[in-house]
Design a protein around this motif. Structure first.
Motif, mmCIF file in Angstrom:
data_model
loop_
_atom_site.group_PDB
_atom_site.id
_atom_site.type_symbol
_atom_site.label_atom_id
_atom_site.label_comp_id
_atom_site.label_asym_id
_atom_site.label_seq_id
_atom_site.Cartn_x
_atom_site.Cartn_y
_atom_site.Cartn_z
ATOM 1 N N ASN A 121 0.818 -1.213 0.000
ATOM 2 C CA ASN A 121 0.000 0.000 0.000
ATOM 3 C C ASN A 121 0.847 1.257 0.000
ATOM 4 O O ASN A 121 0.537 2.248 -0.671
ATOM 5 C CB ASN A 121 -0.938 0.011 1.198
ATOM 6 N N ARG A 122 1.948 1.248 0.759
ATOM 7 C CA ARG A 122 2.810 2.433 0.797
ATOM 8 C C ARG A 122 3.451 2.685 -0.566
ATOM 9 O O ARG A 122 3.631 3.838 -0.972
ATOM 10 C CB ARG A 122 3.879 2.270 1.875
ATOM 11 N N GLU A 123 3.780 1.610 -1.272
ATOM 12 C CA GLU A 123 4.321 1.780 -2.623
ATOM 13 C C GLU A 123 3.278 2.405 -3.542
ATOM 14 O O GLU A 123 3.581 3.295 -4.340
ATOM 15 C CB GLU A 123 4.777 0.438 -3.191
ATOM 16 N N GLU A 124 2.028 1.954 -3.427
ATOM 17 C CA GLU A 124 0.957 2.553 -4.225
ATOM 18 C C GLU A 124 0.806 4.045 -3.910
ATOM 19 O O GLU A 124 0.610 4.863 -4.806
ATOM 20 C CB GLU A 124 -0.368 1.843 -3.952
ATOM 21 N N LEU A 125 0.884 4.375 -2.631
ATOM 22 C CA LEU A 125 0.712 5.756 -2.213
ATOM 23 C C LEU A 125 1.861 6.645 -2.694
ATOM 24 O O LEU A 125 1.688 7.859 -2.839
ATOM 25 C CB LEU A 125 0.602 5.833 -0.692
ATOM 26 N N ALA A 126 3.017 6.025 -2.943
ATOM 27 C CA ALA A 126 4.198 6.792 -3.346
ATOM 28 C C ALA A 126 4.350 6.899 -4.863
ATOM 29 O O ALA A 126 5.290 7.548 -5.331
ATOM 30 C CB ALA A 126 5.452 6.149 -2.746
ATOM 31 N N THR A 127 3.451 6.272 -5.606
ATOM 32 C CA THR A 127 3.573 6.255 -7.062
ATOM 33 C C THR A 127 2.327 6.839 -7.710
ATOM 34 O O THR A 127 1.417 7.329 -7.041
ATOM 35 C CB THR A 127 3.783 4.821 -7.571
ATOM 36 N N ALA A 128 2.279 6.754 -9.043
ATOM 37 C CA ALA A 128 1.138 7.277 -9.797
ATOM 38 C C ALA A 128 -0.152 6.549 -9.482
ATOM 39 O O ALA A 128 -1.239 7.053 -9.800
ATOM 40 C CB ALA A 128 1.426 7.181 -11.299
ATOM 41 N N GLN A 129 -0.086 5.386 -8.838
ATOM 42 C CA GLN A 129 -1.294 4.641 -8.491
ATOM 43 C C GLN A 129 -2.222 5.442 -7.585
ATOM 44 O O GLN A 129 -3.440 5.311 -7.658
ATOM 45 C CB GLN A 129 -0.926 3.313 -7.812
ATOM 46 N N ARG A 130 -1.633 6.259 -6.762
ATOM 47 C CA ARG A 130 -2.433 7.114 -5.875
ATOM 48 C C ARG A 130 -3.337 8.027 -6.716
ATOM 49 O O ARG A 130 -4.539 8.151 -6.455
ATOM 50 C CB ARG A 130 -1.491 7.942 -5.004
ATOM 51 N N ARG A 131 -2.772 8.645 -7.732
ATOM 52 C CA ARG A 131 -3.539 9.540 -8.604
ATOM 53 C C ARG A 131 -4.550 8.770 -9.440
ATOM 54 O O ARG A 131 -5.694 9.214 -9.618
ATOM 55 C CB ARG A 131 -2.586 10.308 -9.508
ATOM 56 N N VAL A 132 -4.136 7.606 -9.955
ATOM 57 C CA VAL A 132 -5.027 6.794 -10.789
ATOM 58 C C VAL A 132 -6.283 6.402 -10.015
ATOM 59 O O VAL A 132 -7.415 6.596 -10.476
ATOM 60 C CB VAL A 132 -4.291 5.537 -11.303
ATOM 61 N N TRP A 133 -6.090 5.847 -8.828
ATOM 62 C CA TRP A 133 -7.231 5.398 -8.031
ATOM 63 C C TRP A 133 -8.082 6.574 -7.563
ATOM 64 O O TRP A 133 -9.309 6.488 -7.514
ATOM 65 C CB TRP A 133 -6.757 4.570 -6.842
ATOM 66 N N ARG A 134 -7.440 7.687 -7.232
ATOM 67 C CA ARG A 134 -8.199 8.864 -6.810
ATOM 68 C C ARG A 134 -9.130 9.322 -7.927
ATOM 69 O O ARG A 134 -10.289 9.667 -7.687
ATOM 70 C CB ARG A 134 -7.241 9.991 -6.408
ATOM 71 N N GLY A 135 -8.625 9.289 -9.155
ATOM 72 C CA GLY A 135 -9.452 9.684 -10.286
ATOM 73 C C GLY A 135 -10.616 8.743 -10.514
ATOM 74 O O GLY A 135 -11.743 9.186 -10.780
ATOM 75 N N VAL A 136 -10.370 7.440 -10.419
ATOM 76 C CA VAL A 136 -11.425 6.453 -10.634
ATOM 77 C C VAL A 136 -12.511 6.575 -9.571
ATOM 78 O O VAL A 136 -13.711 6.565 -9.878
ATOM 79 C CB VAL A 136 -10.833 5.024 -10.649
ATOM 80 N N LEU A 137 -12.117 6.696 -8.315
ATOM 81 C CA LEU A 137 -13.101 6.784 -7.234
ATOM 82 C C LEU A 137 -13.892 8.086 -7.310
ATOM 83 O O LEU A 137 -15.116 8.083 -7.115
ATOM 84 C CB LEU A 137 -12.407 6.650 -5.882
ATOM 85 N N ALA A 138 -13.219 9.181 -7.611
ATOM 86 C CA ALA A 138 -13.921 10.458 -7.737
ATOM 87 C C ALA A 138 -14.934 10.406 -8.864
ATOM 88 O O ALA A 138 -16.062 10.912 -8.741
ATOM 89 C CB ALA A 138 -12.911 11.584 -7.985
ATOM 90 N N GLU A 139 -14.567 9.780 -9.954
ATOM 91 C CA GLU A 139 -15.467 9.654 -11.111
ATOM 92 C C GLU A 139 -16.696 8.837 -10.754
ATOM 93 O O GLU A 139 -17.830 9.215 -11.079
ATOM 94 C CB GLU A 139 -14.703 8.998 -12.255
ATOM 95 N N GLN A 140 -16.510 7.709 -10.083
ATOM 96 C CA GLN A 140 -17.628 6.845 -9.719
ATOM 97 C C GLN A 140 -18.591 7.545 -8.767
ATOM 98 O O GLN A 140 -19.816 7.456 -8.912
ATOM 99 C CB GLN A 140 -17.106 5.551 -9.087
ATOM 100 N N ILE A 141 -18.042 8.258 -7.794
ATOM 101 C CA ILE A 141 -18.892 8.960 -6.832
ATOM 102 C C ILE A 141 -19.658 10.090 -7.514
ATOM 103 O O ILE A 141 -20.852 10.294 -7.268
ATOM 104 C CB ILE A 141 -18.035 9.498 -5.666
ATOM 105 N N ALA A 142 -18.989 10.808 -8.406
ATOM 106 C CA ALA A 142 -19.625 11.943 -9.077
ATOM 107 C C ALA A 142 -20.775 11.494 -9.969
ATOM 108 O O ALA A 142 -21.794 12.178 -10.082
ATOM 109 C CB ALA A 142 -18.592 12.716 -9.895
ATOM 110 N N VAL A 143 -20.637 10.334 -10.594
ATOM 111 C CA VAL A 143 -21.700 9.824 -11.467
ATOM 112 C C VAL A 143 -22.951 9.514 -10.658
ATOM 113 O O VAL A 143 -24.081 9.787 -11.082
ATOM 114 C CB VAL A 143 -21.220 8.574 -12.235
ATOM 115 N N CYS A 144 -22.763 8.954 -9.458
ATOM 116 C CA CYS A 144 -23.916 8.578 -8.634
ATOM 117 C C CYS A 144 -24.478 9.760 -7.853
ATOM 118 O O CYS A 144 -25.679 9.820 -7.590
ATOM 119 C CB CYS A 144 -23.509 7.468 -7.666
ATOM 120 N N HIS A 145 -23.602 10.680 -7.486
ATOM 121 C CA HIS A 145 -24.022 11.820 -6.679
ATOM 122 C C HIS A 145 -23.629 13.132 -7.377
ATOM 123 O O HIS A 145 -22.790 13.882 -6.862
ATOM 124 C CB HIS A 145 -23.383 11.751 -5.281
ATOM 125 N N PRO A 146 -24.198 13.395 -8.544
ATOM 126 C CA PRO A 146 -23.819 14.594 -9.294
ATOM 127 C C PRO A 146 -24.150 15.875 -8.520
ATOM 128 O O PRO A 146 -25.203 15.989 -7.897
ATOM 129 C CB PRO A 146 -24.664 14.496 -10.572
#
Length: 266
Positions: free
Chosen positions: A26-51
């Motif tokens: 998990n710390r490796e994910e947090l230190a790499t581009a994975q943090r940004r990738v997952w943040r974008g995916v989760l934000a997108e999913q939430i925004a679609v359901c709760h515009p």
């Protein structure tokens, strides 16, 4: 090999022991581009359901938070995050990994199948790599549905990780994955893992034998939810190393929305 009184006891002991190594991932994910990738995916999913909703207004439950990756990313988005796990060591790692963000996350020890929150407590319930490991995933889905508000969103990222224990074709594909890891020289994600212990647990987990995500879609539709499966989500969230290691078990996303009208779920 140590003997345990129950599957639950064996599971807790394994994940308490695995917490440090899993936290490193998990710390490796947090230190790499994975943090940004997952943040974008989760934000997108939430925004679609709760515009139109401000992230600060969205109450999220991270089930089986482990070392806290999703909880941390969601707190960065501004969500009001509650993160639960059934193992003390995982929760300890999660708090440490969250750093200053830990003050914005409510960490609780809790069973994913026996949530103690009141009905309709959250706007979003999500998990990653959790349901495959549960002794009663149907009970878990009932609980997650119960604590969702009408119109709420359930996101489950998972895979058929141990189908190869029961299917010869899946086993051949799994062995090909292991060979490709060595051939291509990528990091082996089973390094440091007690594979025998993990397979012993997986043999007791009912979803190891199920066709997924078809099983999940059917289970959530039984609860009256509007369900869709995205079997290509791995293309957005996995690194090259993950793709090589797990080519035969691609990650899927099951996305389910609780009806606004309670009568629709009856």
């Amino acid at each position: 090999m140590q003997r345990y009184a129950s599957y639950e006891e064996e599971n807790i002991a394994y994940w308490n022991g695995r917490a440090g190594g899993y936290s490193d991932v998990n710390r490796e994910e947090l230190a790499t581009a994975q943090r940004r990738v997952w943040r974008g995916v989760l934000a997108e999913q939430i925004a679609v359901c709760h515009p139109g909703r401000r992230m600060e207004e969205v109450r999220v439950l991270d089930v089986g938070t482990g070392p806290g990756f999703f909880a941390i990313v969601l707190a960065e988005l501004g969500c009001r995050v509650t993160a639960v796990d059934y193992t003390d060591n995982m929760l300890r790692e999660a708090r440490r990994n969250a750093g200053a963000l830990a003050e914005r996350i409510r960490f609780l020890k809790m069973n994913a199948e026996q949530l103690t929150f009141p009905d309709e407590s959250f706007d979003v319930v999500l998990s990653r790599n959790v349901t495959w490991n549960l002794p009663d995933p149907t009970a878990a889905y009932r609980q997650w549905h119960r604590v969702l508000r009408p119109g709420g969103l359930l996101l489950n990222f998972d895979a058929g990780w141990y189908a190869y224990l029961y299917d010869e074709q899946a086993r051949a594909a799994h062995l090909t994955d292991r060979a490709n890891v060595e051939k291509l020289g990528v990091a082996d994600d089973t390094a440091g893992t007690d594979v025998d212990a993990m397979e012993a647990i997986a043999r007791q987990a009912p979803l190891s034998r199920r066709s997924r995500p078809a099983w999940d879609v059917a289970a959530l539709r039984q609860l009256g939810m509007d369900v869709r499966a995205d079997e290509e989500i791995w293309r957005r969230v996995w690194t090259r190393e993950e793709r090589v290691n797990n080519a035969s078990t691609p990650m899927f996303l099951v996305r389910a929305v609780k009806p606004e009208c309670r009568a629709a779920a009856q």
